[in-house]
Design a protein around this motif. Structure first.
Motif, PDB file in Angstrom:
ATOM      1  N   PRO A   1      -5.104   6.096   0.143  1.00 14.99           N
ATOM      2  CA  PRO A   1      -4.794   6.932   1.303  1.00 14.99           C
ATOM      3  C   PRO A   1      -5.026   6.141   2.585  1.00 14.99           C
ATOM      4  CG  PRO A   1      -6.971   7.482   0.480  1.00 14.99           C
ATOM      5  CD  PRO A   1      -6.408   6.436  -0.435  1.00 14.99           C
ATOM      6  N   ALA A   2      -4.262   6.482   3.620  1.00  8.45           N
ATOM      7  CA  ALA A   2      -4.398   5.795   4.909  1.00  8.45           C
ATOM      8  C   ALA A   2      -4.090   6.779   6.037  1.00  8.45           C
ATOM      9  CB  ALA A   2      -3.453   4.603   4.978  1.00  8.45           C
ATOM     10  N   ARG A   3      -4.506   6.409   7.251  1.00  9.37           N
ATOM     11  CA  ARG A   3      -4.242   7.212   8.446  1.00  9.37           C
ATOM     12  C   ARG A   3      -3.249   6.456   9.313  1.00  9.37           C
ATOM     13  NH1 ARG A   3      -5.826   7.283  13.627  1.00  9.37           N
ATOM     14  NH2 ARG A   3      -7.210   5.497  13.356  1.00  9.37           N
ATOM     15  N   VAL A   4      -2.245   7.178   9.830  1.00 13.47           N
ATOM     16  CA  VAL A   4      -1.257   6.564  10.715  1.00 13.47           C
ATOM     17  C   VAL A   4      -1.889   6.354  12.093  1.00 13.47           C
ATOM     18  CG1 VAL A   4       0.973   6.872  11.865  1.00 13.47           C
ATOM     19  CG2 VAL A   4       0.684   7.588   9.476  1.00 13.47           C
ATOM     20  N   VAL A   5      -1.861   5.129  12.571  1.00 17.11           N
ATOM     21  CA  VAL A   5      -2.369   4.790  13.902  1.00 17.11           C
ATOM     22  C   VAL A   5      -1.220   4.852  14.902  1.00 17.11           C
ATOM     23  CG1 VAL A   5      -3.442   2.972  15.292  1.00 17.11           C
ATOM     24  CG2 VAL A   5      -4.236   3.400  12.946  1.00 17.11           C
ATOM     25  N   SER A   6      -0.058   4.320  14.504  1.00 23.32           N
ATOM     26  CA  SER A   6       1.144   4.408  15.337  1.00 23.32           C
ATOM     27  C   SER A   6       2.364   4.329  14.432  1.00 23.32           C
ATOM     28  CB  SER A   6       1.174   3.298  16.394  1.00 23.32           C
ATOM     29  OG  SER A   6       1.283   2.032  15.780  1.00 23.32           O
ATOM     30  N   TYR A   7       3.494   4.841  14.966  1.00 23.53           N
ATOM     31  CA  TYR A   7       4.725   4.890  14.174  1.00 23.53           C
ATOM     32  C   TYR A   7       5.906   4.480  15.035  1.00 23.53           C
ATOM     33  CZ  TYR A   7       8.622   6.856  11.487  1.00 23.53           C
ATOM     34  OH  TYR A   7       9.796   7.026  10.792  1.00 23.53           O
TER      35      TYR A   7
ATOM     36  N   LEU B   1      -6.508   1.996   6.350  1.00 25.77           N
ATOM     37  CA  LEU B   1      -6.894   2.497   5.029  1.00 25.77           C
ATOM     38  C   LEU B   1      -8.137   3.369   5.149  1.00 25.77           C
ATOM     39  CD1 LEU B   1      -6.392  -0.598   2.695  1.00 25.77           C
ATOM     40  CD2 LEU B   1      -4.864   1.327   3.090  1.00 25.77           C
ATOM     41  N   LEU B   2      -8.183   4.430   4.370  1.00 19.02           N
ATOM     42  CA  LEU B   2      -9.339   5.310   4.400  1.00 19.02           C
ATOM     43  C   LEU B   2     -10.417   4.874   3.418  1.00 19.02           C
ATOM     44  CD1 LEU B   2      -7.601   8.767   4.872  1.00 19.02           C
ATOM     45  CD2 LEU B   2      -8.659   7.296   6.584  1.00 19.02           C
ATOM     46  N   PHE B   3     -10.053   4.062   2.424  1.00 20.48           N
ATOM     47  CA  PHE B   3     -11.068   3.462   1.564  1.00 20.48           C
ATOM     48  C   PHE B   3     -11.709   2.322   2.334  1.00 20.48           C
ATOM     49  CE2 PHE B   3      -8.400   4.512  -2.449  1.00 20.48           C
ATOM     50  CZ  PHE B   3      -8.957   5.768  -2.528  1.00 20.48           C
ATOM     51  N   MET B   4     -12.908   1.959   1.936  1.00 21.72           N
ATOM     52  CA  MET B   4     -13.593   0.838   2.563  1.00 21.72           C
ATOM     53  C   MET B   4     -13.787  -0.275   1.538  1.00 21.72           C
ATOM     54  SD  MET B   4     -16.392   2.879   4.857  1.00 21.72           S
ATOM     55  CE  MET B   4     -16.827   1.513   5.918  1.00 21.72           C
ATOM     56  N   THR B   5     -13.930  -1.504   2.014  1.00 20.20           N
ATOM     57  CA  THR B   5     -14.281  -2.628   1.162  1.00 20.20           C
ATOM     58  C   THR B   5     -15.718  -2.444   0.709  1.00 20.20           C
ATOM     59  OG1 THR B   5     -12.853  -4.104   2.436  1.00 20.20           O
ATOM     60  CG2 THR B   5     -14.518  -5.145   1.074  1.00 20.20           C
TER      61      THR B   5
ATOM     62  N   ARG C   1     -14.859  -1.550   6.854  1.00 20.36           N
ATOM     63  CA  ARG C   1     -13.482  -1.074   6.975  1.00 20.36           C
ATOM     64  C   ARG C   1     -12.518  -2.230   6.761  1.00 20.36           C
ATOM     65  NH1 ARG C   1     -12.597   3.367  11.571  1.00 20.36           N
ATOM     66  NH2 ARG C   1     -14.360   4.684  11.062  1.00 20.36           N
ATOM     67  N   TYR C   2     -11.356  -1.911   6.173  1.00 18.06           N
ATOM     68  CA  TYR C   2     -10.295  -2.905   6.058  1.00 18.06           C
ATOM     69  C   TYR C   2      -9.666  -3.109   7.439  1.00 18.06           C
ATOM     70  CZ  TYR C   2     -10.214  -2.727   0.948  1.00 18.06           C
ATOM     71  OH  TYR C   2     -10.527  -2.833  -0.380  1.00 18.06           O
ATOM     72  N   PRO C   3      -9.036  -4.260   7.666  1.00 14.21           N
ATOM     73  CA  PRO C   3      -8.347  -4.459   8.944  1.00 14.21           C
ATOM     74  C   PRO C   3      -7.115  -3.557   9.038  1.00 14.21           C
ATOM     75  CG  PRO C   3      -7.911  -6.291   7.466  1.00 14.21           C
ATOM     76  CD  PRO C   3      -8.946  -5.417   6.790  1.00 14.21           C
ATOM     77  N   LEU C   4      -6.648  -3.336  10.243  1.00 13.33           N
ATOM     78  CA  LEU C   4      -5.444  -2.556  10.487  1.00 13.33           C
ATOM     79  C   LEU C   4      -4.262  -3.216   9.772  1.00 13.33           C
ATOM     80  CD1 LEU C   4      -4.261  -0.184  12.237  1.00 13.33           C
ATOM     81  CD2 LEU C   4      -3.634  -1.969  13.884  1.00 13.33           C
ATOM     82  N   ILE C   5      -3.449  -2.413   9.111  1.00 15.93           N
ATOM     83  CA  ILE C   5      -2.228  -2.911   8.468  1.00 15.93           C
ATOM     84  C   ILE C   5      -1.083  -2.622   9.439  1.00 15.93           C
ATOM     85  CG2 ILE C   5      -0.656  -2.673   6.522  1.00 15.93           C
ATOM     86  CD1 ILE C   5      -3.110  -1.665   4.899  1.00 15.93           C
ATOM     87  N   GLU C   6      -0.434  -3.669   9.899  1.00 16.67           N
ATOM     88  CA  GLU C   6       0.631  -3.520  10.895  1.00 16.67           C
ATOM     89  C   GLU C   6       2.009  -3.572  10.239  1.00 16.67           C
ATOM     90  OE1 GLU C   6      -0.300  -6.721  13.577  1.00 16.67           O
ATOM     91  OE2 GLU C   6      -1.711  -5.473  14.671  1.00 16.67           O
ATOM     92  N   GLY C   7       2.896  -2.699  10.692  1.00 18.40           N
ATOM     93  CA  GLY C   7       4.291  -2.743  10.278  1.00 18.40           C
ATOM     94  C   GLY C   7       4.552  -2.392   8.826  1.00 18.40           C
ATOM     95  N   ALA C   8       3.792  -1.458   8.271  1.00 20.48           N
ATOM     96  CA  ALA C   8       4.033  -1.040   6.887  1.00 20.48           C
ATOM     97  C   ALA C   8       5.353  -0.277   6.826  1.00 20.48           C
ATOM     98  CB  ALA C   8       2.891  -0.167   6.389  1.00 20.48           C
ATOM     99  N   PRO C   9       6.277  -0.687   5.952  1.00 19.18           N
ATOM    100  CA  PRO C   9       7.547   0.031   5.836  1.00 19.18           C
ATOM    101  C   PRO C   9       7.321   1.458   5.321  1.00 19.18           C
ATOM    102  CG  PRO C   9       7.580  -2.009   4.544  1.00 19.18           C
ATOM    103  CD  PRO C   9       6.204  -1.835   5.061  1.00 19.18           C
TER     104      PRO C   9
END
Length: 114
Positions: A24-30, A41-45, A54-62
Protein backbone atom coordinates in the motif's frame (compact mmCIF):
# COMPACT_ATOMS: atom_id res chain seq x y z
CA UNK A 1 17.26 -23.92 18.57
CA UNK A 2 20.67 -24.52 17.03
CA UNK A 3 22.90 -21.72 15.78
CA UNK A 4 22.48 -23.01 12.22
CA UNK A 5 18.69 -22.96 12.40
CA UNK A 6 18.73 -19.43 13.81
CA UNK A 7 21.11 -18.29 11.06
CA UNK A 8 18.91 -19.71 8.31
CA UNK A 9 15.72 -18.29 9.86
CA UNK A 10 17.34 -14.85 9.93
CA UNK A 11 18.62 -15.27 6.36
CA UNK A 12 15.13 -16.23 5.11
CA UNK A 13 13.60 -13.20 6.84
CA UNK A 14 16.26 -10.89 5.40
CA UNK A 15 15.67 -12.16 1.86
CA UNK A 16 11.90 -11.89 2.18
CA UNK A 17 12.15 -8.30 3.40
CA UNK A 18 14.40 -7.40 0.45
CA UNK A 19 12.09 -8.74 -2.30
CA UNK A 20 9.33 -6.26 -3.07
CA UNK A 21 6.09 -7.61 -4.56
CA UNK A 22 3.08 -5.44 -3.63
CA UNK A 23 2.38 -2.77 -1.03
CA UNK A 24 0.00 0.00 0.00
CA UNK A 25 1.10 3.58 -0.65
CA UNK A 26 -0.14 7.16 -0.26
CA UNK A 27 -0.38 9.52 -3.24
CA UNK A 28 1.79 12.60 -2.67
CA UNK A 29 1.10 14.15 -6.09
CA UNK A 30 -0.54 13.13 -9.36
CA UNK A 31 0.15 14.19 -12.95
CA UNK A 32 -3.09 13.44 -14.84
CA UNK A 33 -1.57 14.19 -18.27
CA UNK A 34 1.28 11.71 -17.78
CA UNK A 35 -0.82 9.24 -15.73
CA UNK A 36 1.99 9.14 -13.15
CA UNK A 37 2.06 9.72 -9.41
CA UNK A 38 4.64 10.37 -6.74
CA UNK A 39 3.91 7.99 -3.89
CA UNK A 40 5.02 7.15 -0.37
CA UNK A 41 5.02 3.50 0.67
CA UNK A 42 3.10 2.88 3.87
CA UNK A 43 5.28 -0.08 4.85
CA UNK A 44 8.61 0.75 6.44
CA UNK A 45 12.06 -0.79 5.95
CA UNK A 46 12.92 -3.15 8.81
CA UNK A 47 16.58 -3.63 9.57
CA UNK A 48 18.25 -6.69 11.08
CA UNK A 49 18.44 -5.02 14.49
CA UNK A 50 14.69 -4.34 14.40
CA UNK A 51 14.89 -0.60 13.72
CA UNK A 52 12.62 0.85 11.04
CA UNK A 53 12.88 3.61 8.47
CA UNK A 54 10.57 5.10 5.83
CA UNK A 55 11.26 4.24 2.21
CA UNK A 56 12.24 7.14 -0.06
CA UNK A 57 9.58 8.85 -2.17
CA UNK A 58 8.81 6.94 -5.38
CA UNK A 59 8.59 9.44 -8.23
CA UNK A 60 6.67 8.99 -11.47
CA UNK A 61 4.99 5.64 -10.76
CA UNK A 62 2.82 4.76 -13.78
CA UNK A 63 -0.91 4.45 -13.12
CA UNK A 64 -2.80 1.67 -14.91
CA UNK A 65 -5.40 2.86 -17.43
CA UNK A 66 -8.45 1.64 -15.48
CA UNK A 67 -7.50 3.47 -12.26
CA UNK A 68 -8.81 6.92 -13.16
CA UNK A 69 -7.88 10.24 -11.56
CA UNK A 70 -6.06 10.22 -8.25
CA UNK A 71 -6.01 12.81 -5.49
CA UNK A 72 -3.38 13.70 -2.94
CA UNK A 73 -3.60 11.36 0.09
CA UNK A 74 -5.44 8.61 -1.84
CA UNK A 75 -4.32 5.19 -0.67
CA UNK A 76 -3.28 3.01 -3.60
CA UNK A 77 -2.00 -0.51 -4.01
CA UNK A 78 1.22 -0.88 -6.00
CA UNK A 79 3.10 -3.76 -7.57
CA UNK A 80 6.81 -3.83 -8.31
CA UNK A 81 8.00 -5.09 -11.67
CA UNK A 82 10.21 -8.17 -11.74
CA UNK A 83 12.76 -6.22 -13.78
CA UNK A 84 13.53 -2.55 -14.44
CA UNK A 85 10.96 -0.60 -16.46
CA UNK A 86 13.35 2.12 -17.65
CA UNK A 87 13.45 0.88 -21.26
CA UNK A 88 9.86 -0.36 -21.51
CA UNK A 89 8.56 -0.52 -25.07
CA UNK A 90 5.81 -2.28 -27.04
CA UNK A 91 8.12 -5.09 -28.17
CA UNK A 92 9.88 -7.73 -26.03
CA UNK A 93 13.11 -6.30 -24.70
CA UNK A 94 16.04 -6.99 -22.42
CA UNK A 95 15.78 -4.52 -19.54
CA UNK A 96 19.60 -4.42 -19.48
CA UNK A 97 19.59 -3.91 -15.72
CA UNK A 98 20.27 -5.91 -12.62
CA UNK A 99 17.38 -4.21 -10.78
CA UNK A 100 14.77 -6.75 -9.67
CA UNK A 101 11.62 -6.19 -7.56
CA UNK A 102 12.87 -2.65 -6.86
CA UNK A 103 10.57 0.01 -5.43
CA UNK A 104 11.62 2.37 -8.25
CA UNK A 105 9.68 0.09 -10.62
CA UNK A 106 6.32 0.54 -8.89
CA UNK A 107 3.09 0.50 -10.89
CA UNK A 108 -0.18 1.70 -9.35
CA UNK A 109 -2.81 -1.05 -9.62
CA UNK A 110 -5.78 0.63 -7.99
CA UNK A 111 -7.20 2.71 -5.17
CA UNK A 112 -7.89 1.22 -1.75
CA UNK A 113 -10.90 2.67 0.03
CA UNK A 114 -9.99 2.54 3.71
Amino acid sequence: MSKHATFFDQLKRSIRLAVHTTAPARVVSYDAAAKQADIELLFMTVYKDGTTERYPLIEGAPVLKHVGALSEDDIVFVAFSERALDNLQKEPFDPDASRMHDIRDAVILGVLEI
